[in-house]
Design an enzyme around this catalytic site. Structure first.
Site, PDB file in Angstrom:
ATOM      1  CG  ASP A 115      -1.598  -1.445   1.478  1.00  0.00           C
ATOM      2  OD1 ASP A 115      -2.411  -1.580   0.519  1.00  0.00           O
ATOM      3  OD2 ASP A 115      -1.352  -2.090   2.377  1.00  0.00           O
ATOM      4  CG  HIS A 167      -3.500  -5.141   3.484  1.00  0.00           C
ATOM      5  ND1 HIS A 167      -3.131  -4.279   2.305  1.00  0.00           N
ATOM      6  CD2 HIS A 167      -3.994  -6.254   2.887  1.00  0.00           C
ATOM      7  CE1 HIS A 167      -3.252  -4.965   1.352  1.00  0.00           C
ATOM      8  NE2 HIS A 167      -3.719  -6.291   1.522  1.00  0.00           N
TER       9      HIS A 167
END
Ligand code: NAX
Length: 326
Positions: A158, A186
């Protein structure tokens, strides 16, 4: 040099198999350190693992001392120095996040116990299998003899997605961008934060429009995984494997001066009011002693605080669902 043992669970899967060849090639510890790979998956994937082992042999990797292919948990986790927990139950159509938590909840207590009982007591663990943060919590809680700081979960993908998108927007090199952060889970609630991010030392906040940041950038980072799945009918594989290696290397070798990386780590007494006893993604720095430190005391504005809390609340709710496994 004594070889280091590296376990990859789900080694027959997309991310796991991408990881296998990179570790065998020396991407983790550099070009001096031999490794022994432990490839672990479920019984029906044994032929895949055996094929993988044959291909590894055919590559004649100079640093690959041995390969252990197994579907037995004690053998898989035996004496390993590093564990990449990638194998997980995939989310199927119609499955709620709660169902996924329950399904994977059956996998991670056993793996936590195996780390505790069979692995090198100094093992370092990276959880990739989703829901990664909460799976990491389950594994760590089932390994009472290990320190929770030996466990981390992957949010580096990410992080790198965000840095990559900023570089495109600003027509810059990714290496010129520092101090970008992914906070939280996440998942779609993760918070990509540019409030401390710099381009060549200058605040990125001053270079982009807040509406672009809020309405385009944040959702684009949060939904990147789903977008890749939509476009190619398959979730991230090579990028996930590469970012898993990057996550590990920053931990092992240390982070660059004047920068940090995002890692989901055990929350305990941070300055941001994030609840303890979660694996939450923070900005962290690492030294070369295989330790990390959460960057504490950053100024957090109202918008950021709200976004950080949303992800914290999701992690607390996930923890409530699997509390019986802790
Ligand atoms: P695949 O379905 O291709 O592979 C998963 C592998 O895990 C399979 O070989 C399966 O047999 C194995 N497995 C299932 N149960 C197991 C168990 N109990 N013990 C050992 N192995 C087991 O999925 P793939 O695309 O490789 O993704 C793996 C995991 O990574 C998924 O949970 C996925 O959601 C997660 N991801 C997490 C990312 C992150 O940034 N944290 C990004 C990449 C990836 O999507």
């Amino acid at each position: 040099m004594k070889p280091l043992r590296v376990l990859i669970t789900g080694a027959a899967g997309h991310v796991g198999s991408s990881l296998v060849y990179r570790v065998a090639a020396g991407d983790l510890f550099g070009l001096q350190q031999p490794v022994i790979l432990h490839l672990y998956d479920i019984d029906k994937m044994l032929p895949e693992l055996q094929g993988e082992m044959m291909e590894l042999g055919d590559c004649a990797f100079p640093l690959l001392k041995d390969v252990v292919v197994t579907t037995e948990i004690d053998e898989a986790f035996g004496d390993v120095d590093v564990a990449f927990l990638v194998g997980a139950f995939p989310r199927k159509k119609g499955m709620e996040r709660r169902d996924l938590l329950e399904a994977n909840g059956q996998i991670f207590p056993a793996q936590g116990k195996a780390l505790n009982d069979y692995s090198n007591p100094d093992v370092r663990v990276v959880v990739v299998g989703n829901p990664a943060n909460t799976n990491c919590l389950i594994a760590a809680k089932n390994a009472p003899d290990l320190n929770p700081s030996q466990f981390t979960a992957l949010t580096r993908l990410d992080h790198n997605r965000g840095v990559g998108m900023l570089a495109l927007k600003l027509d810059a090199y990714v290496s010129d961008i520092t101090k970008f952060t992914i906070w939280g889970n996440h998942s779609g609630t993760q918070f990509p934060d540019i409030s401390h991010a710099l381009l060549k030392g200058k605040p990125i906040n001053d270079m982009v429009d807040f509406d672009w940041y809020k309405d385009e950038f944040i959702p684009a980072v949060q939904q990147r995984g789903s977008e890749i799945l939509r476009v190619r009918g398959m979730s991230s594989t090579v990028s996930a494997a590469i970012c898993t290696i990057k996550h590990f290397k920053s931990w092992y070798y240390g982070t660059n001066d004047n920068d940090w990386v995002s890692k989901a780590v055990y929350s305990t007494g941070n300055s941001y009011g994030i609840a303890d006893d979660l694996y939450y993604s923070f900005p962290v720095t690492c030294d070369s002693e295989f330790e990390y430190t959460v960057v504490d005391g950053l100024e957090i504005n109202e918008f950021c605080e709200k976004m950080m809390k949303i992800s914290e609340q999701e992690l607390i709710a996930e923890r409530d669902v699997i509390r019986h496994l802790l």
